[in-house]
Motif scaffolding. Structure first.
Motif, PDB file in Angstrom:
ATOM      1  N   GLU A 144      11.952 -13.103  -2.616  1.00  0.00           N
ATOM      2  CA  GLU A 144      10.689 -13.047  -3.340  1.00  0.00           C
ATOM      3  C   GLU A 144       9.831 -11.937  -2.746  1.00  0.00           C
ATOM      4  OE1 GLU A 144       7.488 -16.313  -3.170  1.00  0.00           O
ATOM      5  OE2 GLU A 144       8.712 -16.838  -4.931  1.00  0.00           O
ATOM      6  N   LEU A 145       9.267 -11.087  -3.598  1.00  0.00           N
ATOM      7  CA  LEU A 145       8.500  -9.942  -3.111  1.00  0.00           C
ATOM      8  C   LEU A 145       7.103 -10.313  -2.620  1.00  0.00           C
ATOM      9  CD1 LEU A 145       9.460  -7.227  -5.743  1.00  0.00           C
ATOM     10  CD2 LEU A 145      10.380  -7.533  -3.438  1.00  0.00           C
ATOM     11  N   ALA A 146       6.490 -11.303  -3.233  1.00  0.00           N
ATOM     12  CA  ALA A 146       5.119 -11.674  -2.863  1.00  0.00           C
ATOM     13  C   ALA A 146       5.042 -11.980  -1.372  1.00  0.00           C
ATOM     14  CB  ALA A 146       4.671 -12.883  -3.676  1.00  0.00           C
ATOM     15  N   GLY A 147       4.059 -11.387  -0.724  1.00  0.00           N
ATOM     16  CA  GLY A 147       3.845 -11.607   0.702  1.00  0.00           C
ATOM     17  C   GLY A 147       4.606 -10.675   1.614  1.00  0.00           C
ATOM     18  N   LYS A 148       5.587  -9.956   1.073  1.00  0.00           N
ATOM     19  CA  LYS A 148       6.347  -9.000   1.886  1.00  0.00           C
ATOM     20  C   LYS A 148       5.544  -7.703   2.042  1.00  0.00           C
ATOM     21  CE  LYS A 148      10.073 -11.601   2.170  1.00  0.00           C
ATOM     22  NZ  LYS A 148       9.647 -12.733   1.330  1.00  0.00           N
ATOM     23  N   THR A 149       5.919  -6.912   3.038  1.00  0.00           N
ATOM     24  CA  THR A 149       5.223  -5.655   3.309  1.00  0.00           C
ATOM     25  C   THR A 149       5.962  -4.488   2.667  1.00  0.00           C
ATOM     26  OG1 THR A 149       4.277  -6.448   5.389  1.00  0.00           O
ATOM     27  CG2 THR A 149       4.449  -4.058   5.113  1.00  0.00           C
ATOM     28  N   PHE A 150       5.253  -3.772   1.811  1.00  0.00           N
ATOM     29  CA  PHE A 150       5.797  -2.591   1.139  1.00  0.00           C
ATOM     30  C   PHE A 150       5.211  -1.363   1.826  1.00  0.00           C
ATOM     31  CE2 PHE A 150       6.637   0.643  -1.882  1.00  0.00           C
ATOM     32  CZ  PHE A 150       7.633   0.190  -2.749  1.00  0.00           C
ATOM     33  N   GLY A 151       6.081  -0.562   2.435  1.00  0.00           N
ATOM     34  CA  GLY A 151       5.643   0.637   3.138  1.00  0.00           C
ATOM     35  C   GLY A 151       5.884   1.886   2.314  1.00  0.00           C
ATOM     36  N   ILE A 152       4.928   2.792   2.336  1.00  0.00           N
ATOM     37  CA  ILE A 152       5.017   4.023   1.560  1.00  0.00           C
ATOM     38  C   ILE A 152       4.757   5.214   2.481  1.00  0.00           C
ATOM     39  CG2 ILE A 152       4.048   5.348  -0.362  1.00  0.00           C
ATOM     40  CD1 ILE A 152       3.165   2.712  -1.613  1.00  0.00           C
ATOM     41  N   VAL A 153       5.606   6.211   2.394  1.00  0.00           N
ATOM     42  CA  VAL A 153       5.368   7.475   3.093  1.00  0.00           C
ATOM     43  C   VAL A 153       4.982   8.506   2.040  1.00  0.00           C
ATOM     44  CG1 VAL A 153       6.305   9.251   4.601  1.00  0.00           C
ATOM     45  CG2 VAL A 153       7.055   6.873   4.861  1.00  0.00           C
ATOM     46  N   GLY A 154       3.705   8.862   2.007  1.00  0.00           N
ATOM     47  CA  GLY A 154       3.213   9.844   1.050  1.00  0.00           C
ATOM     48  C   GLY A 154       2.487   9.199  -0.108  1.00  0.00           C
ATOM     49  N   ILE A 165       1.667  -0.977  -8.182  1.00  0.00           N
ATOM     50  CA  ILE A 165       2.648  -1.942  -8.686  1.00  0.00           C
ATOM     51  C   ILE A 165       3.025  -2.940  -7.599  1.00  0.00           C
ATOM     52  CG2 ILE A 165       4.961  -2.204  -9.677  1.00  0.00           C
ATOM     53  CD1 ILE A 165       4.588   0.639 -10.851  1.00  0.00           C
ATOM     54  N   ALA A 166       3.198  -2.451  -6.375  1.00  0.00           N
ATOM     55  CA  ALA A 166       3.515  -3.353  -5.263  1.00  0.00           C
ATOM     56  C   ALA A 166       2.401  -4.379  -5.061  1.00  0.00           C
ATOM     57  CB  ALA A 166       3.747  -2.552  -3.989  1.00  0.00           C
ATOM     58  N   MET A 171       2.390  -7.962  -2.910  1.00  0.00           N
ATOM     59  CA  MET A 171       2.880  -7.464  -1.634  1.00  0.00           C
ATOM     60  C   MET A 171       1.744  -6.874  -0.805  1.00  0.00           C
ATOM     61  SD  MET A 171       6.467  -5.679  -2.873  1.00  0.00           S
ATOM     62  CE  MET A 171       7.274  -5.866  -1.273  1.00  0.00           C
ATOM     63  N   LYS A 172       1.933  -6.852   0.497  1.00  0.00           N
ATOM     64  CA  LYS A 172       1.032  -6.139   1.399  1.00  0.00           C
ATOM     65  C   LYS A 172       1.487  -4.683   1.426  1.00  0.00           C
ATOM     66  CE  LYS A 172       0.967 -10.257   4.319  1.00  0.00           C
ATOM     67  NZ  LYS A 172       1.421 -10.814   5.630  1.00  0.00           N
ATOM     68  N   VAL A 173       0.565  -3.774   1.217  1.00  0.00           N
ATOM     69  CA  VAL A 173       0.939  -2.359   1.131  1.00  0.00           C
ATOM     70  C   VAL A 173       0.367  -1.590   2.318  1.00  0.00           C
ATOM     71  CG1 VAL A 173       0.830  -0.251  -0.240  1.00  0.00           C
ATOM     72  CG2 VAL A 173       1.080  -2.460  -1.387  1.00  0.00           C
ATOM     73  N   ALA A 196       8.225  -0.301  11.839  1.00  0.00           N
ATOM     74  CA  ALA A 196       8.401  -1.592  12.505  1.00  0.00           C
ATOM     75  C   ALA A 196       8.085  -2.781  11.613  1.00  0.00           C
ATOM     76  CB  ALA A 196       7.533  -1.643  13.763  1.00  0.00           C
ATOM     77  N   THR A 197       7.229  -2.582  10.615  1.00  0.00           N
ATOM     78  CA  THR A 197       6.734  -3.729   9.846  1.00  0.00           C
ATOM     79  C   THR A 197       7.192  -3.785   8.393  1.00  0.00           C
ATOM     80  OG1 THR A 197       4.699  -2.526   9.290  1.00  0.00           O
ATOM     81  CG2 THR A 197       4.669  -3.893  11.281  1.00  0.00           C
ATOM     82  N   ALA A 198       7.714  -2.710   7.852  1.00  0.00           N
ATOM     83  CA  ALA A 198       8.022  -2.662   6.420  1.00  0.00           C
ATOM     84  C   ALA A 198       9.252  -3.500   6.075  1.00  0.00           C
ATOM     85  CB  ALA A 198       8.225  -1.225   5.972  1.00  0.00           C
ATOM     86  N   ASP A 199       9.101  -4.353   5.072  1.00  0.00           N
ATOM     87  CA  ASP A 199      10.260  -5.026   4.482  1.00  0.00           C
ATOM     88  C   ASP A 199      10.915  -4.115   3.449  1.00  0.00           C
ATOM     89  OD1 ASP A 199       9.972  -7.728   5.719  1.00  0.00           O
ATOM     90  OD2 ASP A 199       8.037  -7.655   4.681  1.00  0.00           O
ATOM     91  N   VAL A 200      10.106  -3.285   2.835  1.00  0.00           N
ATOM     92  CA  VAL A 200      10.576  -2.263   1.902  1.00  0.00           C
ATOM     93  C   VAL A 200       9.912  -0.958   2.308  1.00  0.00           C
ATOM     94  CG1 VAL A 200      10.715  -1.517  -0.505  1.00  0.00           C
ATOM     95  CG2 VAL A 200      10.709  -3.975   0.042  1.00  0.00           C
ATOM     96  N   LEU A 201      10.680   0.115   2.427  1.00  0.00           N
ATOM     97  CA  LEU A 201      10.133   1.420   2.782  1.00  0.00           C
ATOM     98  C   LEU A 201      10.504   2.405   1.692  1.00  0.00           C
ATOM     99  CD1 LEU A 201       8.649   3.179   4.864  1.00  0.00           C
ATOM    100  CD2 LEU A 201      10.869   3.672   5.901  1.00  0.00           C
TER     101      LEU A 201
END
Length: 314
Positions: A144-154, A165-166, A171-173, A196-201
């Protein structure tokens, strides 16, 4: 004006029209152009449009009529811009035409990993559900995506849209960005903290000397082994072999990419055969809606140049 399109097939394989551009000059469209063919095909051109065909200093030196190069894309690394400027040749690109389509592809990839809809659809085409002893079955641990950390570079146009969208998924962005102030809901962090923290990068930064192989053996070692890595930016943002090794060793859960370092890739690229690597053939930009915008803006760029007020100049 003589206008030559060197590689028109990917933008318009036949489902769209060049009519508006053809109203502005004498247009010749080539589906594809080999490097050895570029000079001969553009020899009489006043204006050249290119997507992936390289227009180098050496090519320009052999094109005495050339006044304008229109890149049928946002990235313009296929053109030697400095050489063009020295010759007084205007170079334009098409910014932001594919933002919605690329952002959509990011989540198409992500949901492929978390929900595996294609896997189950294929299984059920072969009758598996009909033969099942229970009312349901699953082969993967779904996430489940809700509550997971979505990391973005740029955080350019695409990065910001992906963040929106995240956030809508709950999700936490977090993001690495050169911008001082980030939009509401996005936490600015260092690359170390993001790894260190991203569930999705998800990678959305430009390819530069400092970002080439941004994801390598060292940076992968700092990521969660459960993390999902997504690259819809540029292929060389990652070290292919390092990512393949991490996937094979269980140090990275999944890799999703619409771009690779070499395109088309070599058949022995290790990422192509791994079951937890999900590769699409550089099509995130290619929705019909995005291609319509691409051709429209490229045509408007030509029109603006001819009127003496060039736009989207790089």
């Amino acid at each position: 004006m003589k206008i030559v399109i060197l590689d028109g097939f990917t933008a318009n394989p036949g489902d769209l029209s060049w009519a508006e551009l053809e109203a502005l000059g004498q247009v010749t469209v080539y589906e594809r152009t080999l490097p050895s063919e570029t000079v001969a095909r553009a020899a009489e051109a006043d204006m050249v449009l290119t997507n992936k065909v390289v227009v180098s200093k050496e090519v320009m030196d052999q094109l005495p009529h050339l006044k304008y190069i229109g890149v049928l894309a946002t990235g313009y690394n296929v053109v030697d811009v400095e050489a063009a400027h020295q010759r007084g040749i205007i170079v334009t690109n098409v910014p932001a035409y594919s933002t919605e389509s690329v952002a959509q592809m990011v989540f198409a990839h992500l949901l492929t990993v978390t929900n595996r809809t294609e896997h189950y659809a294929q299984e059920n085409r072969q009758g598996r559900w009909s033969r099942n002893a229970d009312f349901c079955y699953w082969d993967f641990s779904h996430m489940e995506l809700a509550g997971k950390t979505f990391g973005i570079v740029g955080l350019g146009n695409i990065g910001r849209r992906v963040a929106e969208i995240a956030l809508a998924f709950g999700m936490k962005v977090k993001a690495v960005s050169s911008k001082t102030t980030l939009p509401a809901g996005i936490e600015k962090v260092s690359l170390e903290a993001l790894l260190a923290t991203a569930d999705v990068l998800s990678l959305h930064c430009p390819l530069t000397d400092s970002t080439r192989h941004l994801i390598n053996a060292d940076t992968l070692a700092k990521m969660k082994s459960s993390a999902i890595l997504i690259n819809t930016g540029r292929g060389s943002l990652i070290d292919d072999q390092a990512v393949a090794d991490a996937l094979a060793d269980g140090r990275l859960a999944a890799f999703c990419a619409d771009v690779l370092t070499q395109e088309p890739p070599l058949a022995d690229n290790p990422l192509l055969k791994l079951p937890n690597a999900f590769i699409t053939p550089h099509i995130a930009w290619a929705s019909k809606e995005a291609r319509v915008r691409l051709i429209q803006v490229a045509t408007n760029n030509v029109r603006a140049f001819l009127s003496g007020t060039p736009q989207n100049v790089v």
